[in-house]
Every structure is written in C-alpha cells, then in structure tokens.
Design an enzyme around this catalytic site. Structure first.
Site, PDB file in Angstrom:
ATOM      1  N   ARG A 121       0.858  -1.187   0.000  1.00 25.82           N
ATOM      2  CA  ARG A 121       0.000   0.000   0.000  1.00 25.82           C
ATOM      3  C   ARG A 121       0.894   1.236   0.000  1.00 25.82           C
ATOM      4  NH1 ARG A 121      -3.394  -2.666  -1.700  1.00 25.82           N
ATOM      5  NH2 ARG A 121      -5.476  -3.115  -0.920  1.00 25.82           N
TER       6      ARG A 121
ATOM      7  N   GLU B 204      -4.420   7.360  -5.171  1.00 27.80           N
ATOM      8  CA  GLU B 204      -4.506   6.680  -6.473  1.00 27.80           C
ATOM      9  C   GLU B 204      -5.818   7.041  -7.162  1.00 27.80           C
ATOM     10  OE1 GLU B 204      -4.160   2.648  -5.100  1.00 27.80           O
ATOM     11  OE2 GLU B 204      -1.976   2.713  -5.091  1.00 27.80           O
TER      12      GLU B 204
ATOM     13  N   HIS C 229      -1.039   0.346  -9.847  1.00 28.50           N
ATOM     14  CA  HIS C 229      -1.715  -0.615  -8.950  1.00 28.50           C
ATOM     15  C   HIS C 229      -2.300  -1.788  -9.767  1.00 28.50           C
ATOM     16  CE1 HIS C 229      -3.854  -0.960  -4.804  1.00 28.50           C
ATOM     17  NE2 HIS C 229      -3.661  -2.158  -5.330  1.00 28.50           N
TER      18      HIS C 229
HETATM   19  N1  LIG Z   1      -0.569  -4.304  -5.577  1.00 24.39           N
HETATM   20  C1  LIG Z   1      -1.537  -5.212  -5.610  1.00 24.39           C
HETATM   21  O1  LIG Z   1      -2.162  -5.413  -6.645  1.00 24.39           O
HETATM   22  C2  LIG Z   1      -1.848  -6.037  -4.374  1.00 24.39           C
HETATM   23  C3  LIG Z   1      -2.523  -7.252  -4.531  1.00 24.39           C
HETATM   24  C4  LIG Z   1      -2.794  -8.009  -3.389  1.00 24.39           C
HETATM   25  C5  LIG Z   1      -2.417  -7.548  -2.129  1.00 24.39           C
HETATM   26  N2  LIG Z   1      -1.795  -6.348  -2.039  1.00 24.39           N
HETATM   27  C6  LIG Z   1      -1.343  -5.862  -0.727  1.00 24.39           C
HETATM   28  O2  LIG Z   1      -0.428  -6.820  -0.221  1.00 24.39           O
HETATM   29  C7  LIG Z   1      -0.658  -6.980   1.182  1.00 24.39           C
HETATM   30  C8  LIG Z   1      -0.177  -8.347   1.621  1.00 24.39           C
HETATM   31  O3  LIG Z   1      -0.968  -9.354   1.020  1.00 24.39           O
HETATM   32  P1  LIG Z   1      -0.870 -10.876   1.526  1.00 24.39           P
HETATM   33  O4  LIG Z   1      -1.772 -11.661   0.651  1.00 24.39           O
HETATM   34  O5  LIG Z   1       0.532 -11.300   1.655  1.00 24.39           O
HETATM   35  O6  LIG Z   1      -1.512 -10.724   2.976  1.00 24.39           O
HETATM   36  P2  LIG Z   1      -1.277 -11.661   4.252  1.00 24.39           P
HETATM   37  O7  LIG Z   1      -2.327 -11.284   5.229  1.00 24.39           O
HETATM   38  O8  LIG Z   1      -1.159 -13.079   3.820  1.00 24.39           O
HETATM   39  O9  LIG Z   1       0.148 -11.216   4.793  1.00 24.39           O
HETATM   40  C9  LIG Z   1       0.396 -10.000   5.440  1.00 24.39           C
HETATM   41  C10 LIG Z   1       1.428 -10.294   6.523  1.00 24.39           C
HETATM   42  O10 LIG Z   1       1.887  -9.055   7.052  1.00 24.39           O
HETATM   43  C11 LIG Z   1       2.068  -9.241   8.461  1.00 24.39           C
HETATM   44  N3  LIG Z   1       2.064  -7.922   9.099  1.00 24.39           N
HETATM   45  C12 LIG Z   1       1.031  -7.229   9.621  1.00 24.39           C
HETATM   46  N4  LIG Z   1       1.457  -6.035  10.087  1.00 24.39           N
HETATM   47  C13 LIG Z   1       2.797  -5.992   9.855  1.00 24.39           C
HETATM   48  C14 LIG Z   1       3.809  -5.037  10.108  1.00 24.39           C
HETATM   49  N5  LIG Z   1       3.520  -3.857  10.678  1.00 24.39           N
HETATM   50  N6  LIG Z   1       5.079  -5.326   9.747  1.00 24.39           N
HETATM   51  C15 LIG Z   1       5.391  -6.496   9.150  1.00 24.39           C
HETATM   52  N7  LIG Z   1       4.460  -7.441   8.874  1.00 24.39           N
HETATM   53  C16 LIG Z   1       3.188  -7.191   9.219  1.00 24.39           C
HETATM   54  C17 LIG Z   1       0.930 -10.148   8.878  1.00 24.39           C
HETATM   55  O11 LIG Z   1       1.231 -10.807  10.085  1.00 24.39           O
HETATM   56  C18 LIG Z   1       0.867 -11.097   7.681  1.00 24.39           C
HETATM   57  O12 LIG Z   1       1.688 -12.222   7.874  1.00 24.39           O
HETATM   58  C19 LIG Z   1      -2.166  -6.747   1.325  1.00 24.39           C
HETATM   59  O13 LIG Z   1      -2.496  -6.319   2.638  1.00 24.39           O
HETATM   60  C20 LIG Z   1      -2.443  -5.675   0.310  1.00 24.39           C
HETATM   61  O14 LIG Z   1      -2.319  -4.412   0.920  1.00 24.39           O
HETATM   62  C21 LIG Z   1      -1.515  -5.579  -3.116  1.00 24.39           C
HETATM   63  O1  LIG Z   2      -5.400  -5.695  -1.940  1.00 22.50           O
HETATM   64  C1  LIG Z   2      -5.606  -6.102  -3.093  1.00 22.50           C
HETATM   65  O2  LIG Z   2      -6.162  -7.195  -3.339  1.00 22.50           O
HETATM   66  C2  LIG Z   2      -5.107  -5.281  -4.258  1.00 22.50           C
HETATM   67  O3  LIG Z   2      -4.536  -4.107  -3.838  1.00 22.50           O
HETATM   68  C3  LIG Z   2      -6.130  -5.005  -5.312  1.00 22.50           C
HETATM   69  O4  LIG Z   2      -7.200  -4.286  -4.806  1.00 22.50           O
END
Ligand SMILES: NC(=O)c1ccc[n+]([C@@H]2O[C@H](COP(=O)([O-])OP(=O)(O)OC[C@H]3O[C@@H](n4cnc5c(N)ncnc54)[C@H](O)[C@@H]3O)[C@@H](O)[C@H]2O)c1
Ligand SMILES: O=C(O)[C@H](O)CO
Length: 330
Positions: free
Chosen positions: A241, A270, A289
């Site tokens: 994010r 965004e 994004h």
């Molecule tokens: N750019 C994109 O298109 C896109 C797509 C999917 C997800 N995302 C982002 O990616 C992030 C991660 O996705 P994921 O599927 O791995 O989620 P997830 O929940 O599997 O993993 C997130 C991890 O971060 C840890 N965490 C929480 N707070 C933290 C901190 N302050 N410092 C370090 N670690 C911390 C949690 O314990 C967890 O293990 C989502 O929250 C979302 O914001 C972006």
């Molecule tokens: O968190 C997510 O799944 C991505 O940022 C797309 O919205």
C-alpha cells in the site's frame, strides 16, 4: 435475513472491466452494480443494502453509522484498509476480504519490478529503436548499470502469503533472504534465511520489498530514518500500500542518489496527484496498482467473493478480518 438479500457493489469496474462476469455473485440476491462511487454518494447507494461490496470505496465509521441495514461487508481485495473494521465489528457487521487470490500474480510482478530496476529491458529496447546501438558502433551497449541479483540480499517486510512467495522466488534467483514478521512464522527453507528486526532488515538488504497490510499503526513507517539505514545503492519495491511509505522522504532518498531506484505499484493517493514528488523522482518506476490484475487472479477473486457471501448467508462467515472486534450480530 431476507432469502433474497440486497447486494450493492460500490466500485465494480476494475474487477470486471468486461472479462469477468458478476453472475455468480448476482445470483445470490437482488443485485445493484456501480462501476465507481464518488465519496459523496456512498451512503445514498449503500443505504438499504444488506450486503455491501467495496474494492476501494472507503467505509469509515461515519459512513457505517449511516447504514443501519448493512449486515455484511465483502471487500473485493486482500487489503481491507478502506473499511473501519473495528467500528464495523463494534456494530456487529462482519467484514470479509479475499486472501490468496493474487499471490502468484503479485509475487511474479515483484520479480518483474526487480528485473526492471536491475536490467531495464524496455528502456534499452527504446534506445535501440532510437538509434543508440547503431551510433555506438559496438556489438554491445548498455545505458544503465546492469545488476545481477544472485548474492544480493532481499529483505521482505511482512511474511504472509505474498511475502513468503516473493522470498521463495528471490531465493530461486540466488538471493539471500531476510524477513521481518511481527508474529512467529514458519521459516523459509533456504540457505542464509533469517527473521530479523525491522531496522536490521533495512540495514542489511540490497532490496527491501513491502508485503504488510496498511494499518492504523504503520502509516508512513518507511521514512527518512529507515531509508537512511539502507545501503547506498539499494532498491525499494512496494506492491502493498502506498501509504506505508513517506513519499516525500522516498523522493529525497532517490534524488540524493542514496537509493539506486524504487519500483512502486501503489501510491498514497490513487490515481496520483500530479504534484506527487515521486512522479519526478530519479529512477522511480511507477505502475498503476496493477500487480493483482491478471484475469486468472481476478476470476479467483470473483469466485471467492461469491463463496464469502454464500458462507455469510449460511450463517458461517469465512475470511473474516474483524472477528476480534465483533461484539454482536447485526
Ligand atoms: N498491488 C496489488 O495489486 C496487491 C494485490 C494483493 C495484495 N496487495 C497488498 O499486499 C498486502 C499483503 O498481502 P498478503 O496476501 O501477503 O496478505 P497476508 O495477510 O497473507 O500477509 C500480510 C502479513 O503481514 C504481516 N504484518 C502485519 N502487520 C505488519 C507489520 N507492521 N510489519 C510487518 N508485517 C506485518 C501479517 O502478520 C501477515 O503475515 C495486502 O495487505 C495488500 O495491501 C496488493
Ligand atoms: O489488496 C488487493 O487485493 C489489491 O490491492 C487489489 O485491490
């Protein structure tokens, strides 16, 4: 609950730009779809809905308080920072997200970002077409430092589904992997892998990649102090994010040459404000994004959303992100 609940999608345009039909979700109730919802219309459009679906339309406490009929919020994403989940929980509204749908797509995108920073394939394709190779007269030519990943250290902040997959892919490139996780996690089975504190991770990594959620406690935590701990010539990658990063501080770290580059798929606002300093910063690759957006991942997201709604309607909600806050059933 009415057997045919009112379902409202506040911003469906990006999940289905035409290739990912809503049928499975629409079949679950009386269905109203909005492509996008400006902030001032959120209450008007969500009012009366039993089930509200949002991707990036914000549902803060003040909005939730004006939705007395809302029984369930389904976030059309993994990241759920647009919803005040604690307040929803206190009002007895379960909130679900869609974990896991995009792990491979996002992790592969991170590798694409990393390779773009290190090799600049598209930049060189453009230089060849504009005549630079012909003019230089050599059999070879490069205009940016060419960096090999093997032996470099990758620091992964947030070791959940995506962070772990990025770590595996980095290790497959011969990188040493460090990770920072607030809670104990299964280590990666790779030589040299270690969990370390946040500061140590920034100090020891050639590349830092962010994979933690945005929460109330970590807004702008990647700031001048942490960036200053990074090795000169390091790279920052962010697909998590935008608000995790202090953008003015990052722009300064790039423009001063302390960091060699950044690849950002997410920004604090965004689409970006034209005044965002990162748009003009040195060696800053910005993508809109889009890491999540393969059709394969979006189809998975659609079908898990339908499953989330079915599970809620069956009285056994799944993928809840506010179970800790739920005090009563709405
Ligand atoms: N750019 C994109 O298109 C896109 C797509 C999917 C997800 N995302 C982002 O990616 C992030 C991660 O996705 P994921 O599927 O791995 O989620 P997830 O929940 O599997 O993993 C997130 C991890 O971060 C840890 N965490 C929480 N707070 C933290 C901190 N302050 N410092 C370090 N670690 C911390 C949690 O314990 C967890 O293990 C989502 O929250 C979302 O914001 C972006
Ligand atoms: O968190 C997510 O799944 C991505 O940022 C797309 O919205």
């Amino acid at each position: 609950m009415d057997p045919k609940p009112n379902i409202v999608v506040l911003d469906g345009a990006t999940l289905n730009p035409g290739d990912n039909p809503w049928d499975e979700v629409a079949a679950l109730g009386a269905f109203a779809l909005h492509d996008r919802t400006p902030e001032e219309f959120t209450v008007e459009r969500a009012r009366g809905a039993d089930i509200v679906l949002t991707n990036k339309t914000r549902l803060p406490a003040a909005v939730l308080d004006r939705l007395p009929d809302c029984r369930f919020v389904a976030v059309l994403a993994t990241g759920y920072d647009v919803v005040d989940v604690a307040h929803a929980g206190a009002r007895g509204i379960p909130v679900s997200n869609v974990p896991g749908y995009g792990v491979e797509s996002v992790a592969q995108f991170v590798i694409a970002q990393l390779l773009a920073l290190c090799r600049r394939v598209e930049t060189h394709d453009s230089l060849v077409r504009s005549g630079e190779w012909t003019r230089c007269g050599e059999f070879t030519f490069w205009d940016t430092p060419q960096v090999e990943l093997a032996g470099k250290t990758l620091g992964v902040v947030g070791f959940g589904a995506i962070g772990r997959r990025v770590a595996q892919l980095g290790a497959a490139f011969g990188m040493n992997v460090l990770a920072h996780a607030p809670r104990p996690k299964e280590p990666l089975d790779a030589p040299g892998f270690a969990f370390v504190g946040l500061e140590e991770l920034f100090e020891r990594s050639d590349v830092v990649s962010l994979h933690c959620p945005l929460t109330k406690g970590n807004d702008s935590f990647v700031d001048a102090r942490l960036l200053g701990l990074m090795r000169p010539g390091g790279f920052l990658v962010n697909t998590a994010r935008g608000r995790l990063v202090n953008e003015a501080d990052l722009a300064r770290a790039l423009n001063s040459g302390h960091l060699a580059g950044a690849a950002l798929d997410v920004l604090a606002v965004e689409p970006p404000d034209p005044a965002n300093p990162l748009l003009e910063a040195r060696n800053c690759l910005i993508t809109p994004h889009m890491a999540w957006a393969s059709l394969t991942a979006r189809k998975r997201l659609m079908s898990i959303t339908a499953a989330n709604i079915r599970a809620f309607l069956a009285g056994q909600p799944q993928n809840l992100v506010n179970a800790d806050y739920l005090t009563e059933t709405a």
